[in-house]
Scaffold this active site. Structure first.
Site, short mmCIF file in Angstrom:
data_model
loop_
_atom_site.label_atom_id
_atom_site.label_comp_id
_atom_site.label_asym_id
_atom_site.label_seq_id
_atom_site.Cartn_x
_atom_site.Cartn_y
_atom_site.Cartn_z
N GLU A 185 0.85 -1.21 0.00
CA GLU A 185 0.00 0.00 0.00
C GLU A 185 0.88 1.26 0.00
O GLU A 185 0.74 2.13 0.88
CB GLU A 185 -1.00 -0.02 1.18
N GLU A 308 -4.85 -8.69 -0.44
CA GLU A 308 -5.65 -8.43 0.76
C GLU A 308 -7.10 -8.31 0.32
O GLU A 308 -7.44 -7.49 -0.53
CB GLU A 308 -5.22 -7.13 1.47
O1 AHR Z 1 -5.35 -5.85 6.83
C1 AHR Z 1 -5.30 -4.69 7.58
C2 AHR Z 1 -4.64 -3.55 6.84
O2 AHR Z 1 -5.40 -3.22 5.74
C3 AHR Z 1 -3.28 -3.86 6.26
O3 AHR Z 1 -2.26 -3.71 7.17
C4 AHR Z 1 -3.16 -2.84 5.18
O4 AHR Z 1 -2.33 -3.26 4.12
C5 AHR Z 1 -4.58 -2.60 4.76
O5 AHR Z 1 -4.90 -1.26 4.71
#
Ligand code: AHR
Length: 505
Positions: A185, A308
């Site tokens: 991110e 994710e």
């Molecule tokens: O999964 C929780 C958070 O969500 C992670 O650390 C991040 O990459 C995303 O914003």
């Protein structure tokens, strides 16, 4: 008097038979792309009680958790973050545990981290799980030198000071880690970079990610936040695609807003419907990112890696909100199944995905409470879907009735199908409608089958969940609602259900 009895029987049969809607499905015998097993991957961050208390007790790995995860054949595990990856310095967590640095997890609750779980422990966990490691390297607060050194420590089998340090710390052979994230991110917690700036950083860092003998890397560039197509456009245009295995993308399902996401179990049909609608957006988001990638990479060499995903609700009342601990209901199992159907149907571009986050955090598979452990409804979706790992996808066409709620509507039924190497055809069907059973008539084209059997995951209420008091409330059972009619497959899907069928000839 004579016709009262038959009328009564007719009424009984009719009222117990709740099929109220019809759907048609066609499965064609095309040999589509293989569904990479890595689509069934997971993500575990140094966050809350995922690693510490979830996988790790302070001096050993929890084998009850490992055994549960081995059963669903976890293919790949991503670590140490997430946002945490860009504050992580690998040297803090190697060597004798008592001598490791105590750091502060500034991203997740400002809690102390004794670093007792580090590189060696993570790779031992992967060995126990029988899965591939996927490590996210630090771009935000790290340097190309630090990243280069970590890779040498991990992957160099020859003689060097760092390889010798690994040996001294107990691991003689290199681990041959191959999946490697260059930041996480980077548009946000990974450094607030613009896509242009990140592309430059990616090219710089990846230059120093060396392929040690026997350890070719699969580099994954930090990707977009949901529907940020500009990120994908700029990054795909500017990164060195020759040394890129994948580009990531993150998309979380949220029923409410970022501030008030909605409860994990105490919710009604309003939140149920909103969450499912949000989850279905994954299809559009994947299509649009893929179309941009096609422009710069028409041969689809670079994978889209959804590293994710999952539902994000409010934290359970009474728990530390920074620990992101949430319960998990039947609704979440439907979200997992629907998302996996989307991934299966986009297997040409998606070659890895990682659900957030395995144990005790977000859409977890496993919840722990001291030495107790329970399996969530989402765990069971992954259990049912493991047959899709490395199977060849089959083209499908679904005509679904709508599930309507208020003024909104979404398709009630979603499906994916594949044939495994033994010839068995697997069909996964999801009915999102909480009130209507749906009869799905499936034209199997030229796919012959003689037997059909399967399992169903459902429950009386869509917010039913497994608790430490009632750990087996939501779990799959044998399914008797599928049959062969002529050459068709006919399936009676109960309301709010996931059904996975095996068709054999
Ligand atoms: O999964 C929780 C958070 O969500 C992670 O650390 C991040 O990459 C995303 O914003």
């Amino acid at each position: 008097m004579n016709f009262v009895k038959p009328l009564f029987c007719f009424f009984l049969i009719f009222s117990s038979f709740r099929v109220l809607a019809q759907s048609t499905l066609t499965i064609r015998d095309t040999s589509g792309p293989a569904i990479s097993r890595n689509i069934y991957g997971h993500f575990s961050e140094d966050l809350g009680r995922c690693i510490y208390d979830g996988f790790w007790t302070g001096d050993h790995i929890r084998m009850d958790v490992v055994e549960a995860l081995r059963k669903i054949r976890v293919p790949v595990l991503r670590w140490p973050g997430g946002c945490f990856a860009d504050q992580y310095h690998w040297r803090d967590a190697i060597g004798p545990r008592q001598q490791r640095k105590v750091t502060v997890n500034t991203t997740w609750g400002m809690v102390s981290d004794d670093n007792s779980f580090g590189t060696h422990e993570f790779l031992q966990l992967c060995e126990l799980l029988g899965c591939q490691p996927y490590i996210a390297g630090n771009v935000g607060t790290g340097t190309p030198e630090e990243m280069e050194n970590w890779l040498e420590y991990l992957n160099f089998g020859g003689k060097s000071t760092l390889a010798d340090l690994r040996r001294q710390n107990g691991h003689d052979l290199p681990w041959n880690v191959s999946f490697w994230g260059v930041g996480n991110e980077s548009w946000g917690c990974g450094g607030s970079m613009s896509p242009d700036f990140y592309a430059g950083q990616y090219n710089r860092y990846s230059e120093f990610c060396k392929n040690y003998p026997g350890s070719p890397l699969k580099l994954i560039a930090s990707g977009a936040n949901g529907d940020d197509y500009d990120w994908t456009e700029t990054v795909m245009k500017n990164i060195d695609k020759g040394r890129t295995w994948g580009l990531s993308m993150h998309y979380y399902t949220i029923a409410g807003s970022w501030q008030h996401k909605g409860a994990a179990t105490a919710f009604g049909e309003d939140d149920y419907f909103k969450a499912l609608s949000a989850c279905l957006r994954m299809d559009e988001i994947v299509r649009k990112h893929s179309a941009i990638m096609d422009k710069y990479d028409p041969r689809k060499r670079v994978a889209l890696v959804v590293d994710e995903w999952g539902i994000w609700t409010d934290a359970e009342p009474g728990t530390n909100p920074a620990f992101l601990y949430q319960q998990n209901s039947l609704r979440d199992a439907l979200i997992a199944a629907t998302t996996l159907n989307i991934f299966n149907n986009h297997a040409d571009r998606i070659r890895m995905a990682n659900l957030a986050q395995t144990v005790n955090v977000l859409q977890a598979l496993v919840l722990t409470n001291k030495d107790k452990m329970l399996l969530t409804p989402t765990y069971y979706t992954f259990d049912l879907y493991k047959v899709f790992q490395d199977a060849r996808s089959l083209a499908i066409q679904v005509q679904s009735p709508d599930y309507t709620y208020g003024s909104g509507k979404i398709p009630a039924v979603n499906v994916s199908a594949a044939r495994d190497s033994s010839g068995t055809v697997h069909v996964a069907l999801v009915n999102l409608d909480p009130l209507k059973a749906i009869k799905v008539r499936t034209g199997m084209g030229s796919i012959p089958f003689r037997t059909v059997q399967g399992q169903v995951l459902t429950s009386a209420k869509f917010n039913d969940y497994n608790s430490f008091e009632q750990p087996d409330r939501v779990k799959p059972v044998a399914f008797s609602g599928a049959k062969k009619e002529g050459s068709d497959l006919v399936v009676d899907l109960p309301p709010s259900s996931v059904v996975v069928l095996d068709l054999k000839n």
